[in-house]
Design a protein around this motif. Structure first.
Motif, PDB file in Angstrom:
ATOM      1  N   VAL A  34      27.965  23.871  12.792  1.00  0.00           N
ATOM      2  CA  VAL A  34      27.299  25.172  12.923  1.00  0.00           C
ATOM      3  C   VAL A  34      27.579  25.780  14.292  1.00  0.00           C
ATOM      4  CG1 VAL A  34      25.098  26.341  13.040  1.00  0.00           C
ATOM      5  CG2 VAL A  34      25.499  24.666  11.282  1.00  0.00           C
ATOM      6  N   ALA A  35      27.510  24.945  15.335  1.00  0.00           N
ATOM      7  CA  ALA A  35      27.766  25.463  16.684  1.00  0.00           C
ATOM      8  C   ALA A  35      29.165  26.075  16.742  1.00  0.00           C
ATOM      9  CB  ALA A  35      27.618  24.343  17.711  1.00  0.00           C
ATOM     10  N   THR A  36      30.133  25.376  16.157  1.00  0.00           N
ATOM     11  CA  THR A  36      31.501  25.885  16.174  1.00  0.00           C
ATOM     12  C   THR A  36      31.599  27.197  15.399  1.00  0.00           C
ATOM     13  OG1 THR A  36      32.142  23.578  16.106  1.00  0.00           O
ATOM     14  CG2 THR A  36      33.890  25.188  15.821  1.00  0.00           C
ATOM     15  N   PHE A  37      30.974  27.246  14.220  1.00  0.00           N
ATOM     16  CA  PHE A  37      31.013  28.463  13.414  1.00  0.00           C
ATOM     17  C   PHE A  37      30.393  29.638  14.163  1.00  0.00           C
ATOM     18  CE2 PHE A  37      32.287  28.035   8.880  1.00  0.00           C
ATOM     19  CZ  PHE A  37      32.817  26.776   8.973  1.00  0.00           C
ATOM     20  N   VAL A  38      29.258  29.394  14.823  1.00  0.00           N
ATOM     21  CA  VAL A  38      28.588  30.494  15.532  1.00  0.00           C
ATOM     22  C   VAL A  38      29.493  31.017  16.644  1.00  0.00           C
ATOM     23  CG1 VAL A  38      26.663  31.060  17.050  1.00  0.00           C
ATOM     24  CG2 VAL A  38      26.259  29.757  14.965  1.00  0.00           C
ATOM     25  N   VAL A  39      30.092  30.107  17.398  1.00  0.00           N
ATOM     26  CA  VAL A  39      30.980  30.517  18.483  1.00  0.00           C
ATOM     27  C   VAL A  39      32.154  31.320  17.933  1.00  0.00           C
ATOM     28  CG1 VAL A  39      32.657  29.617  20.129  1.00  0.00           C
ATOM     29  CG2 VAL A  39      30.358  28.646  20.049  1.00  0.00           C
ATOM     30  N   VAL A  40      32.773  30.793  16.873  1.00  0.00           N
ATOM     31  CA  VAL A  40      33.957  31.453  16.323  1.00  0.00           C
ATOM     32  C   VAL A  40      33.595  32.822  15.750  1.00  0.00           C
ATOM     33  CG1 VAL A  40      35.658  31.336  14.462  1.00  0.00           C
ATOM     34  CG2 VAL A  40      35.216  29.321  15.901  1.00  0.00           C
ATOM     35  N   PHE A  41      32.482  32.905  15.034  1.00  0.00           N
ATOM     36  CA  PHE A  41      32.158  34.192  14.420  1.00  0.00           C
ATOM     37  C   PHE A  41      31.711  35.235  15.441  1.00  0.00           C
ATOM     38  CE2 PHE A  41      32.564  31.944  10.498  1.00  0.00           C
ATOM     39  CZ  PHE A  41      33.154  32.897   9.712  1.00  0.00           C
ATOM     40  N   ASN A  42      31.060  34.794  16.486  1.00  0.00           N
ATOM     41  CA  ASN A  42      30.726  35.749  17.542  1.00  0.00           C
ATOM     42  C   ASN A  42      31.993  36.303  18.172  1.00  0.00           C
ATOM     43  OD1 ASN A  42      27.978  35.975  17.373  1.00  0.00           O
ATOM     44  ND2 ASN A  42      27.619  34.116  18.564  1.00  0.00           N
ATOM     45  N   LEU A  43      32.971  35.435  18.328  1.00  0.00           N
ATOM     46  CA  LEU A  43      34.247  35.877  18.875  1.00  0.00           C
ATOM     47  C   LEU A  43      34.909  36.878  17.932  1.00  0.00           C
ATOM     48  CD1 LEU A  43      36.529  35.670  20.921  1.00  0.00           C
ATOM     49  CD2 LEU A  43      37.399  33.713  19.660  1.00  0.00           C
ATOM     50  N   ILE A  44      34.904  36.536  16.631  1.00  0.00           N
ATOM     51  CA  ILE A  44      35.526  37.440  15.657  1.00  0.00           C
ATOM     52  C   ILE A  44      34.848  38.807  15.692  1.00  0.00           C
ATOM     53  CG2 ILE A  44      35.860  37.852  13.176  1.00  0.00           C
ATOM     54  CD1 ILE A  44      36.340  34.867  12.852  1.00  0.00           C
ATOM     55  N   VAL A  45      33.534  38.820  15.812  1.00  0.00           N
ATOM     56  CA  VAL A  45      32.803  40.085  15.880  1.00  0.00           C
ATOM     57  C   VAL A  45      33.263  40.893  17.092  1.00  0.00           C
ATOM     58  CG1 VAL A  45      30.550  41.081  16.382  1.00  0.00           C
ATOM     59  CG2 VAL A  45      30.770  39.332  14.620  1.00  0.00           C
ATOM     60  N   ASP A  46      33.367  40.216  18.235  1.00  0.00           N
ATOM     61  CA  ASP A  46      33.786  40.925  19.446  1.00  0.00           C
ATOM     62  C   ASP A  46      35.192  41.501  19.295  1.00  0.00           C
ATOM     63  OD1 ASP A  46      31.378  40.390  20.490  1.00  0.00           O
ATOM     64  OD2 ASP A  46      32.023  38.765  21.820  1.00  0.00           O
ATOM     65  N   LEU A  47      36.074  40.710  18.664  1.00  0.00           N
ATOM     66  CA  LEU A  47      37.442  41.193  18.468  1.00  0.00           C
ATOM     67  C   LEU A  47      37.465  42.367  17.481  1.00  0.00           C
ATOM     68  CD1 LEU A  47      39.438  37.833  18.346  1.00  0.00           C
ATOM     69  CD2 LEU A  47      39.029  39.351  20.288  1.00  0.00           C
ATOM     70  N   LEU A  48      36.637  42.289  16.454  1.00  0.00           N
ATOM     71  CA  LEU A  48      36.569  43.377  15.470  1.00  0.00           C
ATOM     72  C   LEU A  48      36.087  44.674  16.117  1.00  0.00           C
ATOM     73  CD1 LEU A  48      35.162  41.964  12.104  1.00  0.00           C
ATOM     74  CD2 LEU A  48      37.354  43.092  12.518  1.00  0.00           C
ATOM     75  N   TYR A  49      35.191  44.537  17.070  1.00  0.00           N
ATOM     76  CA  TYR A  49      34.706  45.706  17.798  1.00  0.00           C
ATOM     77  C   TYR A  49      35.863  46.460  18.422  1.00  0.00           C
ATOM     78  CZ  TYR A  49      29.657  46.026  17.823  1.00  0.00           C
ATOM     79  OH  TYR A  49      28.369  46.278  17.473  1.00  0.00           O
ATOM     80  N   ALA A  50      36.799  45.685  19.016  1.00  0.00           N
ATOM     81  CA  ALA A  50      37.945  46.313  19.666  1.00  0.00           C
ATOM     82  C   ALA A  50      38.787  47.072  18.655  1.00  0.00           C
ATOM     83  CB  ALA A  50      38.776  45.251  20.369  1.00  0.00           C
ATOM     84  N   VAL A  51      38.844  46.521  17.434  1.00  0.00           N
ATOM     85  CA  VAL A  51      39.641  47.171  16.399  1.00  0.00           C
ATOM     86  C   VAL A  51      38.937  48.437  15.908  1.00  0.00           C
ATOM     87  CG1 VAL A  51      40.601  46.895  14.076  1.00  0.00           C
ATOM     88  CG2 VAL A  51      40.643  44.972  15.684  1.00  0.00           C
ATOM     89  N   LEU A  52      37.603  48.323  15.690  1.00  0.00           N
ATOM     90  CA  LEU A  52      36.866  49.423  15.071  1.00  0.00           C
ATOM     91  C   LEU A  52      36.478  50.515  16.059  1.00  0.00           C
ATOM     92  CD1 LEU A  52      34.546  47.320  12.746  1.00  0.00           C
ATOM     93  CD2 LEU A  52      36.446  48.792  12.036  1.00  0.00           C
ATOM     94  N   ASP A  53      36.194  50.117  17.271  1.00  0.00           N
ATOM     95  CA  ASP A  53      35.700  51.092  18.246  1.00  0.00           C
ATOM     96  C   ASP A  53      36.738  51.287  19.336  1.00  0.00           C
ATOM     97  OD1 ASP A  53      34.421  52.584  20.128  1.00  0.00           O
ATOM     98  OD2 ASP A  53      32.532  51.453  20.034  1.00  0.00           O
ATOM     99  N   PRO A  54      37.378  52.473  19.335  1.00  0.00           N
ATOM    100  CA  PRO A  54      38.473  52.698  20.290  1.00  0.00           C
ATOM    101  C   PRO A  54      38.015  52.631  21.741  1.00  0.00           C
ATOM    102  CG  PRO A  54      38.096  54.625  18.880  1.00  0.00           C
ATOM    103  CD  PRO A  54      37.103  53.587  18.475  1.00  0.00           C
TER     104      PRO A  54
END
Lengths: 305, 528
Positions: free
Chosen positions: A280-300
């Protein structure tokens, strides 16, 4: 952005180490052990078991051994499921939980976004109220009510779908719906709220002023901005969904890993609990990272370099 | 010398098999209590494991459909006059699933393995009656010194520490099942894996997926394979009882091994014969701490027992899924002539309450001047309901109850570590059908189970005497005296007897109700 991701992942290592350490010692502080049960074991038998599992050694030594094994990818033997090692148990169950969780996740995003958008476009109409009603229902009625009712209606009464089990596509339908329903509701509400805001924003008005087709304005300009809150919500939610749900697994008798969080702790299956904590700890870390990266894609406006 | 005849049992088996009819193709979908913790018969401890292992392996003796001990891998046996040497003759046609002959040496290997400390066997102590068993398990003697030897390929001799009249019952437990020595030597702990496991019972292991299903198929090398009607069995683990009920009602499983208490009334009404509530070999009780000043008074314990309305507990709280207990040894147990009667159980509840209140008033305890007792139980809705009801019943006597609730591990660790308590909930399910298996719990040297810290030399002496007695009738008399003493001194307050609760499909025949709740698939058959 790539180097940012690498830095974030490296930074997560000490976090996970701290979580593992805290979990290890918290687990041991709980009174009782894996071999305390309704039937007290014979003293000799208990000693033999403790020796077999290394529980007779000092705690710090057990901790050092656990960490050493973990670094080599070995999560140790389960204290309860004695024919298996923890990584085997998780490797067997995780794909089931992930398959269910991922399907529920996609369903939640697609249906939730659609409902939220429709409601926002027809704010204060009957459609809007209907969506809000469904969403409120989805959020307030808990899983342990929805899941058995789904099973009763569609398996026992109508006989359309199996009540339990894993392996066929039709055995996935009811558990996925039960898992997705609250998420659909939450996503719908989030999207509705941010969509109403986005539709009033300057760049959407500009897009409209340019005479762009309504659908393009909604999907490309408004939704792209409106989806951001849902994305940040979905990070931790995805980590939770993909690691299984004890309620849905028990109601539909599915071989996922959700049950181990609760049962592992209740049975004092130390290694199994540690294994689930690491996952779970690994999943939370990875998904938080994915969210941050998605922000860069979605929000110029967001840049990481 | 006693010589056991096997003819009658063989005849019974043949008749049953005749009834079983033709082989069926559809798998028997069998709901089980949960996932087995292990399929290693030497590490096993749970009932869910017992069901599966009973299909996979055959011990020296086995239970028939009515839970009577009948010949298994052994076709006959002799017991020495002093009751300490058992000589088993194995069937000539007993084979392993890979075609190997089953030999006496295999049993020697297996019994040594369970006693070896490194095996970490949870139930090794059940076989301590075997000579040097405990010493081997304590690592004080090598496994070779265990009192088990092969006289020849098909003759096994087991020597006991002392006469143990229930020894054959002990051998029906899954810990007495043999392992295939060559496979264990080659595969180590992995001998339980599908494709590796070699078994000697009616079935073989095909697949095993944790919390999903365990698949068994007919073993063509089983000596009675011709009479095994069901080809494949799928064991499905149901941690959530209600899930099994829905699956059964939807026709996905043929039997459920346990049912949710709150649903029993509806199930009985809806499915009649399909719902089986059967007395089981277990007692739900409260241990009273005899070291507590208040509870050390025998009159107080008697008053507390009198004031508990066990019918109410069984019928209202447990919805008829438990039966009111008037003894510690459950009824229907083997090697017994029935429990002694306790005078106050024949009185009306109102009279009992008055009498109990009078006794406690004599001790200065009344509703105006109450005494406080703490009931400790492990967390569960039903345990809570029972404790609350008893608190109500005791309140009338001037006993004020407080609760101390922990999860099961912490609760039992507290009792094991001899932590302080007044009244503690526990339950006991017999390992074998013999009163000794209940009454031994409160012998003064039984530190593991004697939660009450009951110490009575007379009781211990009776139990010792019973252990030495080889005449089963005389022994039953001695154990009856011991139980009378138990019910007088009340180390434990017996509250209700357990029942086994099953759902059985009308398409499944051969599932006979019995006190041990044992149902080997080899005796059953399915109709479409």
């Amino acid at each position: 952005m790539f180097s940012y991701a690498i830095r974030r992942l490296l930074g997560a290592v000490p976090t996970i180490f701290l979580i593992v350490t805290a979990a290890f010692f918290m687990m041991r502080v709980a009174p009782g052990g894996p071999f305390d049960q309704e039937r007290t074991l014979e003293a000799t038998v208990m000693e033999n078991l403790n020796r077999t599992f290394g529980l007779d050694k000092p705690l710090w030594e057990q901790y050092a051994m656990y960490l050493g094994n973990l670094l080599r990818g070995d999560m140790g033997p389960s204290f309860i499921y004695r024919d298996m090692r923890v990584h085997e148990i998780l490797a067997e169950g995780l794909p089931v939980s992930m398959q269910l969780g991922a399907t529920a996740l996609v369903l939640a995003l697609v249906v939730g976004s659609a409902l939220g958008t429709v409601a926002a476009l027809r704010q204060n109409s009957r459609t809007d109220f209907a969506v809000i009603a469904v969403a409120t229902f989805g959020i307030t009625v808990p899983n342990f009510v929805v899941a058995p009712v789904l099973s009763l209606v569609f398996a026992v009464m109508l006989g359309w779908l199996p009540a339990q089990g894993w392996g066929d596509w039709n055995q996935m339908l009811l558990p996925v719906i039960a898992l997705a329903l609250p998420q659909v509701a939450i996503v719908a509400r989030l999207i509705r709220g941010s969509m109403i805001e986005a539709l009033r924003s300057d760049h959407v008005r500009t897009a409209r002023a340019y005479g762009l087709p309504a659908r393009m304005v909604v999907v490309k300009h408004a939704l792209r901005a409106a989806i951001l809150p849902a994305v940040s919500y979905m990070g931790p939610a995805a980590a939770a969904l993909l690691t299984g749900s004890i309620v849905v697994e028990q109601v539909f008798n599915l071989p996922g890993i959700g049950r181990y969080f609760v049962n592992g702790a209740l049975n004092r299956d130390y290694t199994l609990v540690m294994g689930t904590v690491v996952i779970v700890a690994t999943f939370v870390v990875v998904f938080n990272l994915i969210v941050d990266l998605l922000y860069a894609v979605l929000d110029p406006r967001v840049r990481y370099d | 010398m006693f010589i056991q005849s096997t003819k009658r049992a063989l005849m019974a088996a043949t008749i049953l098999a005749g009834l079983a009819g033709a082989a069926s193709a559809a798998p028997y979908m069998r709901g089980n209590d949960g996932n087995p913790e292990t399929l290693d018969q030497h590490k096993t401890s749970t009932v869910a494991e017992a069901h599966i292992l009973r299909d996979l392996y055959e011990g020296l003796v086995v239970y028939d459909t009515k839970a009577n001990v009948v010949p298994g891998a052994a076709e006959s046996w002799e017991i020495s006059e002093d009751g300490t040497v058992y000589t088993f003759v194995l069937r000539a046609d007993a084979k392993w699933s890979n075609g190997d002959d089953l030999t006496a040496e295999d049993f020697v290997y297996s019994l040594r393995r369970i006693m070896t400390p490194a095996t970490g066997a949870k139930y090794a102590n059940i076989l301590y009656p075997i000579k040097n068993g405990e010493a081997v398990n304590k690592d004080e003697m090598p496994p070779e010194d265990l009192g088990v030897r092969a006289l020849d390929d098909k003759t096994l001799e087991i020597t006991l520490e002392a006469s143990t009249p229930f020894f054959l019952e002990l051998l029906t437990h899954q810990t007495g099942l043999p392992v295939h020595p060559a496979t264990v030597e080659a595969a180590g702990a992995d001998f339980v894996q599908p494709g590796t496991m070699v078994s000697n019972g009616a079935y073989m292991l095909v697949s095993n997926t944790l919390n999903d299903k365990i698949e068994l198929t007919r073993n063509p090398n089983f000596h009675d394979a011709a009479n095994v009607a069901i080809d494949t069995v799928h064991y499905l683990p149901f941690e959530e009882r209600a899930t099994c009920v829905r699956a059964w009602e939807a026709g996905e499983v043929h039997s459920c091994s346990d049912l949710p208490a709150e649903d029993i009334a509806r199930l009985k009404e809806a499915h009649g014969e399909g719902t089986r509530i059967v007395p089981y070999l277990g007692t739900y009780y409260y241990a009273l701490n005899h070291e507590d000043e208040f509870l050390s008074d025998p009159d107080v314990r008697r008053a507390l027992s009198m004031a508990i309305d066990r019918e109410f507990l069984a019928d209202e709280i447990w919805q008829g899924t438990m039966l009111p207990a008037v003894s510690f040894v459950p009824p229907g147990i083997g090697n017994y002539a029935g429990s002694p009667e306790v005078d106050y159980f024949s009185m009306s509840m109102l009279d009992r309450e008055d009498m109990a209140a009078e006794i406690l008033a004599g001790k200065g305890v009344t509703p105006q001047t109450p005494h406080t007792l703490e009931i400790m139980y492990n967390i569960s809705e039903n345990h809570k309901a029972v404790a609350t009801a008893i608190a109500d019943m005791w309140a009338n006597l001037g006993v004020k109850v407080e609760f101390n609730v922990r999860d099961a591990s912490a609760h039992y660790a507290h009792l094991r570590d001899r932590g302080d308590f007044d009244v503690a909930r526990a339950g006991w399910i017999g390992d074998y059908s013999d009163p000794q298996n209940f009454l031994f719990m409160v012998e003064s040297d039984n530190t593991g189970f004697n939660y009450a810290r009951y110490e009575n030399p007379d009781y211990d002496a009776l139990m010792d005497q019973a252990a030495r007695e080889t005449d089963l009738d005389k022994r039953a008399g001695l154990l009856q005296q011991a139980e009378a003493m138990f019910m007088r001194d009340l180390p434990f307050l017996p509250l209700v007897y357990y029942t086994s609760k099953s759902l059985v499909s009308p398409n499944l025949s051969g599932w006979e109700d019995n006190i041990q709740n044992v149902h080997a698939t080899r005796y059953m058959s399915l109709s479409e």
